[in-house]
Scaffold this motif. Sequence first.
Motif, PDB file in Angstrom:
ATOM      1  N   ASP A  51     -27.566  36.280  25.147  1.00 47.88           N
ATOM      2  CA  ASP A  51     -28.524  37.075  25.919  1.00 47.88           C
ATOM      3  C   ASP A  51     -28.495  36.681  27.395  1.00 47.88           C
ATOM      4  O   ASP A  51     -28.602  37.540  28.279  1.00 47.88           O
ATOM      5  CB  ASP A  51     -29.935  36.903  25.366  1.00 47.88           C
ATOM      6  CG  ASP A  51     -30.166  37.684  24.080  1.00 47.88           C
ATOM      7  OD1 ASP A  51     -29.305  38.514  23.735  1.00 47.88           O
ATOM      8  OD2 ASP A  51     -31.192  37.449  23.416  1.00 47.88           O
ATOM      9  N   LEU A  52     -28.366  35.402  27.652  1.00 46.97           N
ATOM     10  CA  LEU A  52     -28.280  34.931  29.029  1.00 46.97           C
ATOM     11  C   LEU A  52     -27.041  35.509  29.708  1.00 46.97           C
ATOM     12  O   LEU A  52     -27.099  36.022  30.828  1.00 46.97           O
ATOM     13  CB  LEU A  52     -28.243  33.401  29.041  1.00 46.97           C
ATOM     14  CG  LEU A  52     -28.251  32.692  30.393  1.00 46.97           C
ATOM     15  CD1 LEU A  52     -28.882  31.311  30.227  1.00 46.97           C
ATOM     16  CD2 LEU A  52     -26.856  32.536  30.964  1.00 46.97           C
ATOM     17  N   GLN A  53     -25.909  35.439  29.008  1.00 41.35           N
ATOM     18  CA  GLN A  53     -24.645  35.902  29.569  1.00 41.35           C
ATOM     19  C   GLN A  53     -24.668  37.399  29.867  1.00 41.35           C
ATOM     20  O   GLN A  53     -24.036  37.862  30.821  1.00 41.35           O
ATOM     21  CB  GLN A  53     -23.514  35.575  28.594  1.00 41.35           C
ATOM     22  CG  GLN A  53     -22.117  35.800  29.143  1.00 41.35           C
ATOM     23  CD  GLN A  53     -21.053  35.454  28.118  1.00 41.35           C
ATOM     24  OE1 GLN A  53     -21.334  35.326  26.936  1.00 41.35           O
ATOM     25  NE2 GLN A  53     -19.828  35.309  28.586  1.00 41.35           N
ATOM     26  N   ALA A  54     -25.413  38.163  29.070  1.00 42.23           N
ATOM     27  CA  ALA A  54     -25.450  39.615  29.229  1.00 42.23           C
ATOM     28  C   ALA A  54     -26.561  40.088  30.158  1.00 42.23           C
ATOM     29  O   ALA A  54     -26.603  41.271  30.507  1.00 42.23           O
ATOM     30  CB  ALA A  54     -25.621  40.282  27.861  1.00 42.23           C
ATOM     31  N   ASN A  55     -27.442  39.195  30.576  1.00 38.15           N
ATOM     32  CA  ASN A  55     -28.608  39.610  31.351  1.00 38.15           C
ATOM     33  C   ASN A  55     -28.202  40.058  32.764  1.00 38.15           C
ATOM     34  O   ASN A  55     -27.542  39.293  33.486  1.00 38.15           O
ATOM     35  CB  ASN A  55     -29.605  38.452  31.428  1.00 38.15           C
ATOM     36  CG  ASN A  55     -30.880  38.857  32.118  1.00 38.15           C
ATOM     37  OD1 ASN A  55     -30.993  38.762  33.331  1.00 38.15           O
ATOM     38  ND2 ASN A  55     -31.859  39.302  31.340  1.00 38.15           N
ATOM     39  N   LYS A  76     -27.466  37.171  40.044  1.00 43.93           N
ATOM     40  CA  LYS A  76     -27.963  36.073  40.873  1.00 43.93           C
ATOM     41  C   LYS A  76     -27.306  34.725  40.554  1.00 43.93           C
ATOM     42  O   LYS A  76     -27.187  33.862  41.439  1.00 43.93           O
ATOM     43  CB  LYS A  76     -29.484  35.936  40.681  1.00 43.93           C
ATOM     44  CG  LYS A  76     -30.294  37.137  41.155  1.00 43.93           C
ATOM     45  CD  LYS A  76     -30.264  37.266  42.671  1.00 43.93           C
ATOM     46  CE  LYS A  76     -31.141  38.398  43.172  1.00 43.93           C
ATOM     47  NZ  LYS A  76     -32.559  38.074  43.232  1.00 43.93           N
ATOM     48  N   LEU A  77     -26.891  34.522  39.291  1.00 46.05           N
ATOM     49  CA  LEU A  77     -26.357  33.221  38.867  1.00 46.05           C
ATOM     50  C   LEU A  77     -25.034  33.407  38.112  1.00 46.05           C
ATOM     51  O   LEU A  77     -24.888  32.970  36.971  1.00 46.05           O
ATOM     52  CB  LEU A  77     -27.368  32.499  37.971  1.00 46.05           C
ATOM     53  CG  LEU A  77     -28.815  32.403  38.469  1.00 46.05           C
ATOM     54  CD1 LEU A  77     -29.704  31.798  37.403  1.00 46.05           C
ATOM     55  CD2 LEU A  77     -28.876  31.601  39.761  1.00 46.05           C
ATOM     56  N   PRO A  78     -24.050  34.033  38.725  1.00 48.10           N
ATOM     57  CA  PRO A  78     -22.806  34.316  37.999  1.00 48.10           C
ATOM     58  C   PRO A  78     -22.087  33.070  37.508  1.00 48.10           C
ATOM     59  O   PRO A  78     -21.387  33.115  36.493  1.00 48.10           O
ATOM     60  CB  PRO A  78     -21.970  35.092  39.018  1.00 48.10           C
ATOM     61  CG  PRO A  78     -22.544  34.731  40.363  1.00 48.10           C
ATOM     62  CD  PRO A  78     -24.005  34.541  40.112  1.00 48.10           C
ATOM     63  N   GLY A 126     -19.675  31.584  29.131  1.00 49.88           N
ATOM     64  CA  GLY A 126     -18.547  32.263  28.525  1.00 49.88           C
ATOM     65  C   GLY A 126     -17.483  31.335  27.993  1.00 49.88           C
ATOM     66  O   GLY A 126     -16.653  31.733  27.171  1.00 49.88           O
ATOM     67  N   HIS A 127     -17.500  30.082  28.430  1.00 54.59           N
ATOM     68  CA  HIS A 127     -16.543  29.082  27.951  1.00 54.59           C
ATOM     69  C   HIS A 127     -17.072  28.304  26.749  1.00 54.59           C
ATOM     70  O   HIS A 127     -16.364  27.453  26.204  1.00 54.59           O
ATOM     71  CB  HIS A 127     -16.219  28.080  29.067  1.00 54.59           C
ATOM     72  CG  HIS A 127     -15.322  28.619  30.128  1.00 54.59           C
ATOM     73  ND1 HIS A 127     -13.946  28.659  30.001  1.00 54.59           N
ATOM     74  CD2 HIS A 127     -15.597  29.146  31.349  1.00 54.59           C
ATOM     75  CE1 HIS A 127     -13.414  29.171  31.088  1.00 54.59           C
ATOM     76  NE2 HIS A 127     -14.392  29.475  31.926  1.00 54.59           N
TER      77      HIS A 127
END
Length: 294
Positions: A85-89, A95-97, A104-105
Amino acid sequence: MRQYRFHAPTTFEELFRILDAEKGAEVRYLAGGTDLVPRISRERETIPTGDKPPLVLVSLAGLGLAGVEERDGEVRIGAMTTLSDLQANPLVKAKLPVLCAAVGHMAGFSIRNTATLGGNIMNASPAADSLPPLMVLDATFILRGRNGERCVKAADFFTGPGATAAQADEILVAVSVKAGSGSAAFHKLGRRAAETLSVVNAAAYVEVENGVFTTTRVAVGSAAPTVRSCRKAAQALEGKSATADAARTAAALVVDEIAPITDVRASDWYRRKVAPVVAARAILAAAGIHDEGR
């Protein structure tokens, strides 16, 4: 045989009543459980438990700690937000790529669908991939206990492998990050291309004005008992021209701030050799510098 008990409070008042009632027991907080549950299974198989106090699992799922929002210019991520969910938000991606890149790792889809950011933080693994980005983003961890909330900077939070500055009755409720004007990058070295623990990882945050590094932060993981904020390397960059040579020279200083061990993934010698390389790549990526010497 050891006793096991489970609680699932839905309010903090109920949580604190449970903690009072379970004094003398070993209490562990359950978030996603992707690390905790296998660890308990291993302990049951390998560690005699006859003389141990009861093990009490307290689920945090009912406390409403998931979700992402923007408050007063800061991105606030609930501790129970899953990694997927964090990765898709959209807010985190915008703001925090660097945090999205690090997540993702981590592991595979099935683990990320269950594992939480708060669980990854509180597990306090020196190899946790979310921690170097949070450290260079100067994140604040928000804890809640009986006496209310308190904030601890990420750089001050980790005290040892699996150990944090949180008190026994404190719960990590959220992570707050104020996105700076610079850019950040994450780099990881593992034994495989994917779904592997870090041999060494690193993140860097840089602000560059008129071709000069003005503000920098560097953090290296899996190379000491905790993720390390490498202040010598960061200070060596500030005021220097934003070049590949400056990045590599500064990154070489991380060896003075790490204390690697030999384990099943790599030797301490190897980690000392590659940590500056991984840190340099994070700095170069953050600054958008193409390194002809790579």
